[in-house]
Write an enzyme that holds these catalytic residues in place. Sequence first.
Site, short mmCIF file in Angstrom:
data_model
loop_
_atom_site.label_atom_id
_atom_site.label_comp_id
_atom_site.label_asym_id
_atom_site.label_seq_id
_atom_site.Cartn_x
_atom_site.Cartn_y
_atom_site.Cartn_z
N SER A 1 16.86 -6.10 -20.22
CA SER A 1 16.47 -5.95 -21.62
C SER A 1 16.47 -4.48 -22.03
O SER A 1 17.47 -3.79 -21.85
CB SER A 1 15.11 -6.61 -21.85
OG SER A 1 14.81 -6.71 -23.21
N ASP B 1 21.35 -16.29 -24.14
CA ASP B 1 20.45 -15.28 -24.72
C ASP B 1 21.05 -14.75 -26.01
O ASP B 1 22.19 -14.27 -26.02
CB ASP B 1 20.24 -14.14 -23.72
CG ASP B 1 19.50 -12.96 -24.33
OD1 ASP B 1 18.71 -13.16 -25.28
OD2 ASP B 1 19.70 -11.83 -23.83
N HIS C 1 17.16 -14.86 -21.65
CA HIS C 1 16.69 -13.47 -21.62
C HIS C 1 15.29 -13.47 -20.99
O HIS C 1 14.31 -13.75 -21.66
CB HIS C 1 16.61 -12.95 -23.06
CG HIS C 1 16.34 -11.49 -23.18
ND1 HIS C 1 17.35 -10.57 -23.24
CD2 HIS C 1 15.20 -10.78 -23.27
CE1 HIS C 1 16.84 -9.36 -23.38
NE2 HIS C 1 15.53 -9.47 -23.39
#
Length: 487
Positions: A201, A411, A464
């Site tokens: 991330s 994601d 994610h």
Amino acid sequence: MKLESMEMVRERREEPLKMTRFRSSYHVIILHLLLLLQFSYQLAYCGYIVKSLPGFQGPLPFVLETGYIGVGEREEVQAFYYFIQSENNPKEDPLLFWLTGGPGCSALSGLAFEIGPLAFKIQEYNGSLPDLVLRSWSWTKVSNIIFVDLPVNTGFTYARTEAASQRSDGKLAHQSHQFLRKWLIDHPEFLSNEVYIGGDSHSGIPVPVIVQEISQGNEEGVQPWINLQGYLLGNPSTDPTEENSKPAFAHGMGLISDELYDSLQKNCKGDYIHEDTRNELCSSDLKSFDELISGINTAHILEPKCEFASPKPFVASWRRSLTAKYPRNFTHTHLALPPLKCRTYAAALCSYWANDDNVQNALNIRKGSIGTWHRCSFNIPNKKDIPSSFPYHVNLSRKGYRSLIYSGDHDMIVNFVGTQAWIRSLNYSIVDDWRPWYTNDQVAGYTRTYSNRMTFATVKGGGHTAPEYKPEECFAMYTSWLSKGSL
């Protein structure tokens, strides 16, 4: 017989006394040095072996160390870490330094939800301490891992002064580099191990910077030398232009119509992030786009969209002013838990567990260093002084470091379309073209490798972050890449 002078006699009589005094002084000096060395070692080495944890049945079947490393000019930031030795061969297996994203998400997230050996047992919360269970596909089965709470005021990491509580991507990168060198000084048995830097991330911004800082430090002779081999990133934020890929991702996943996608391309001309240059038609199309995806869980588009629960914010010492200035998203003492089917339920269990006094005692958390523990602290401002990590990928490619960039393909927060775009713009030739990779004789995703030693892989069905959704597949991917084999 030659007679001795009175002076000679006096010196001869005083000689044993001088030697006694010398030996006494020598012993005192040695004692002082030993005490000083012991005190210095205690100051530097702040790790504790944790043999058991509340909520886990029996002794831990792996070696867990927790502790603090002071970073910053005067060590104003006390960075907390969890270190787990490889369950295979700690002396020979690589050392992975892992940063959870956010910025501001605790290292416990990476440990308990992604790649570590523990997980929370998903069961209805009844007011007692949540239970921990072993994770089958922990990356610690093939590597040593340091999970670090950074930036400052993340997890159990705290600042000694209000000035030191300021966050920025640049400070995060520099403090991570400083942390690793200090940690290796305290753990010289790992100095020869291969080292990789990883995260997911938002860590896509600082990790390439950390790798470059370590590389430059090695070249300049900074000690200790770090046996740096490369880095890996999952669904990584890299450049603001990645946001422009969301309509293409949504269209490919069947979330928006052909007509709206065509209109977005025509009216916005591929630029969906600069509000000041939008025309009315573009703004109207983007409003329609936002409405269509408003009910989607962007972390994983196939999973239910759930609210998140969290305990009340910290209010310790001078941090009260910080809390008042930057209130947390959730300010109630008791919040309704999300439905048990929601992935966020485990995050709520994590908060209850980490805020338990017995847990904090077991982890050797310093009393009064923080108030309420939070899994993520998104609301504390973070200065974005590294606008893009793309230039660092360029530099690291030239230096020849290995890299693995992987994307959970469901994601939408940092989608694979945008990630592929910046990888292509590095302009390296393909040495292993697009093909499926497998686990248990099933397609686990698709991969491609470039001449700069960068491997890109999608994780089929991943979100994610990918290991949270597809732990077995991601373990197979990591193990293969770590052994320098092909996926």
